[in-house]
Write a protein that holds these residues in place. Structure first.
Motif, PDB file in Angstrom:
ATOM      1  N   CYS A   1      -3.711 -26.086  20.396  1.00 35.47           N
ATOM      2  CA  CYS A   1      -3.195 -24.864  21.014  1.00 35.47           C
ATOM      3  C   CYS A   1      -4.344 -23.890  21.262  1.00 35.47           C
ATOM      4  O   CYS A   1      -5.121 -23.598  20.340  1.00 35.47           O
ATOM      5  CB  CYS A   1      -2.149 -24.233  20.100  1.00 35.47           C
ATOM      6  SG  CYS A   1      -1.610 -22.609  20.655  1.00 35.47           S
TER       7      CYS A   1
ATOM      8  N   CYS B   1      -3.606 -20.682  18.722  1.00 36.17           N
ATOM      9  CA  CYS B   1      -3.654 -20.746  17.252  1.00 36.17           C
ATOM     10  C   CYS B   1      -4.421 -21.958  16.712  1.00 36.17           C
ATOM     11  O   CYS B   1      -4.679 -22.045  15.514  1.00 36.17           O
ATOM     12  CB  CYS B   1      -2.237 -20.734  16.666  1.00 36.17           C
ATOM     13  SG  CYS B   1      -1.333 -22.275  16.977  1.00 36.17           S
TER      14      CYS B   1
ATOM     15  N   CYS C   1       3.269 -26.096  21.414  1.00 37.01           N
ATOM     16  CA  CYS C   1       2.591 -25.785  20.159  1.00 37.01           C
ATOM     17  C   CYS C   1       3.654 -25.814  19.070  1.00 37.01           C
ATOM     18  O   CYS C   1       4.693 -25.164  19.196  1.00 37.01           O
ATOM     19  CB  CYS C   1       1.949 -24.396  20.253  1.00 37.01           C
ATOM     20  SG  CYS C   1       1.407 -23.764  18.654  1.00 37.01           S
TER      21      CYS C   1
ATOM     22  N   CYS D   1       2.628 -19.282  15.533  1.00 36.88           N
ATOM     23  CA  CYS D   1       1.607 -19.109  16.582  1.00 36.88           C
ATOM     24  C   CYS D   1       1.699 -17.713  17.192  1.00 36.88           C
ATOM     25  O   CYS D   1       2.790 -17.246  17.530  1.00 36.88           O
ATOM     26  CB  CYS D   1       1.794 -20.168  17.657  1.00 36.88           C
ATOM     27  SG  CYS D   1       0.732 -19.952  19.089  1.00 36.88           S
TER      28      CYS D   1
HETATM   29 ZN   LIG Z   1      -0.126 -22.022  19.024  1.00 38.98          ZN
END
Ligand SMILES: [Zn+2]
Length: 443
Positions: free
Chosen positions: A396, A399, A414, A419
């Motif tokens: 991602c 994050c 994700c 996140c």
């Molecule tokens: Zn993420």
């Protein structure tokens, strides 16, 4: 001595024009470049020794330099009307209904042709020789640009059959290859066929490598009854005529042809922006006549979406509030439908893989009724050797968690519920929980 030179010059001109015709109109060269250059050199030497013997159809006249200042204005013998145009099937049906009402009980056969995205040009021939090239201008009068027109190699300087007098109309255009080559060197605004055709120095116009498709023949006494036959006649006279054309006897057939080319237009080496539909019988055309602005027997059926090509610099990943990752194309900025575009949606992983879009690719952008530009195709012939398939096995971008493919295999998301991208979306939108269906494109 002079008689001998005259004969040799005439012979060379005939031979070189034939080679040019085979190369630029037929696309089938009959002589090597080397041999062609050798003959051109011999002709140039002879002509410089006998300037009084240079014929007006000499290929060396294709790169004249005798133009300066502005272009003289010339009145068209027959006005160059513009076509009514539409983007809608409803208008097409209305056009057909009107013609059937005005020509009751008659068979109507249409000829559908591709609408080349270029600039209209009128050519006048006298005793088989090109004497004048004039732009459309306002339709009643245009600018005479004969020295520039002479540089276009698919325009014959001498017709293949002697014709006392005729006027040929058609479209000057740039091939995509030429357009791209010029684009790399110069500012975009003058890189159109229209801009190139009106350059003040014919030598620069010659560099532009313009092409020409003939699509209309006006003669004092036509020897044919149908527009399609006049296209065949133009081919006999030595013109390049677009080979894509189809007879249609119903609006359904026209729509089918229009749809097929809307999808297939990227396969062409030049741009088209629709199809042109004309009543094929010249007698029916004559009976319908024209309004002050346009003929009543013809119609331009345009594609509804504008398209343009540009380079895809990078594929960026955007994380939405449900964690769905949307690939976004970062583009070399390009003008499309009146605004500069530098980003376009790639919708989702599945679509990106299906179209095999890669960083570094030249892509085709489209902006239809939709505000968001999208990538509709990749120009594979222009793919750089080092471009690799896009790799989604990434983390991602927000994050750093792993990305996972959802059950439908369409979207990538994700999986980290903490996140930042997802939290931000929730806070802002009052988000209360995951949606049950994996989303389509983030809008
Ligand atoms: Zn993420």
């Amino acid at each position: 001595m002079s008689e001998q030179a005259r004969n040799r010059i005439e012979r060379l001109v005939r031979e070189l024009n034939e080679h040019s015709y085979n190369y630029y109109v037929k696309g089938a060269p009959t002589v090597s470049d080397e041999e062609f250059d050798r003959l051109m050199g011999e002709l140039a030497d002879l002509e410089s020794g006998h300037p009084d013997l240079v014929p007006s159809d000499s290929p060396n006249r294709r790169v004249g330099s005798d133009l300066s200042g502005s272009f003289p204005t010339v009145r068209h013998d027959v006005p160059m009307l513009s076509l009514d145009n539409t983007y809608s099937e409803a208008d097409l049906i209305e056009f057909d209904t009107r013609l059937r009402r005005d020509l009751p009980g008659e068979d109507l056969v249409y000829l559908a042709e591709l609408k080349i995205d270029g600039v209209a040009l009128s050519l006048t021939y006298e005793n088989g020789l090109l004497v004048r090239g004039v732009t459309r201008g306002d339709g009643l009068q245009g600018e005479e640009i004969t020295p520039n027109v002479r540089t276009i190699r698919s325009i014959p300087l001498r017709l293949r059959e002697p014709v006392d007098r005729c006027e040929v109309r058609g479209e000057v255009y740039l091939t995509r290859e030429t357009f791209n080559a010029i684009n790399k060197e110069r500012e975009q605004r003058e890189n159109t066929a229209a801009g190139s055709l009106k350059l003040q120095d014919p030598r620069l116009v010659a560099d532009r490598n313009l092409s020409f498709f003939a699509h209309g023949l006006l003669t004092p006494q036509p020897q044919h009854d149908r527009h399609s036959e006049s296209l065949e006649r133009l081919e006999q006279l030595g013109f390049a005529v677009n080979s894509e054309r189809r007879h249609c006897s119903s609006t359904d057939e026209i729509v089918t042809y229009w749809r097929a080319w809307d999808r297939g237009r990227e396969s062409l080496s030049y741009e088209i922006d629709g199809i042109v539909v004309k009543l094929d019988a010249l007698a029916q055309q004559a009976r319908l006549g024209a309004t002050a602005k346009s003929p009543r027997w013809a119609f331009a059926f345009k594609f509804s979406s504008e398209r343009v090509r540009t380079r895809l610099l990078k594929i960026a990943l955007q994380v939405g509030r449900t964690g769905v990752v949307t690939p976004v194309a970062e583009l070399e900025p390009v003008l499309l439908a009146g605004s500069t575009v530098s980003r376009a949606t790639l919708h989702n992983a599945e679509e990106l893989e299906r179209k095999d879009i890669r960083e570094g690719d030249t892509v085709v952008l489209e902006k239809g009724g939709d505000v968001i530009p999208k990538v509709v195709a990749v120009v594979e012939s222009e793919r750089p050797a080092e471009a690799l398939p896009f790799d989604f096995t990434k983390t991602c971008p927000v994050c750093g968690s792993n990305l996972a493919r959802d059950e439908s295999e369409v979207a990538i998301r994700c999986v980290n519920s903490g996140c930042a991208a997802q939290l931000k979306g929730r806070n802002r939108d009052g988000y209360r929980g995951p949606r049950t269906r994996a989303g389509g494109p983030a809008r």
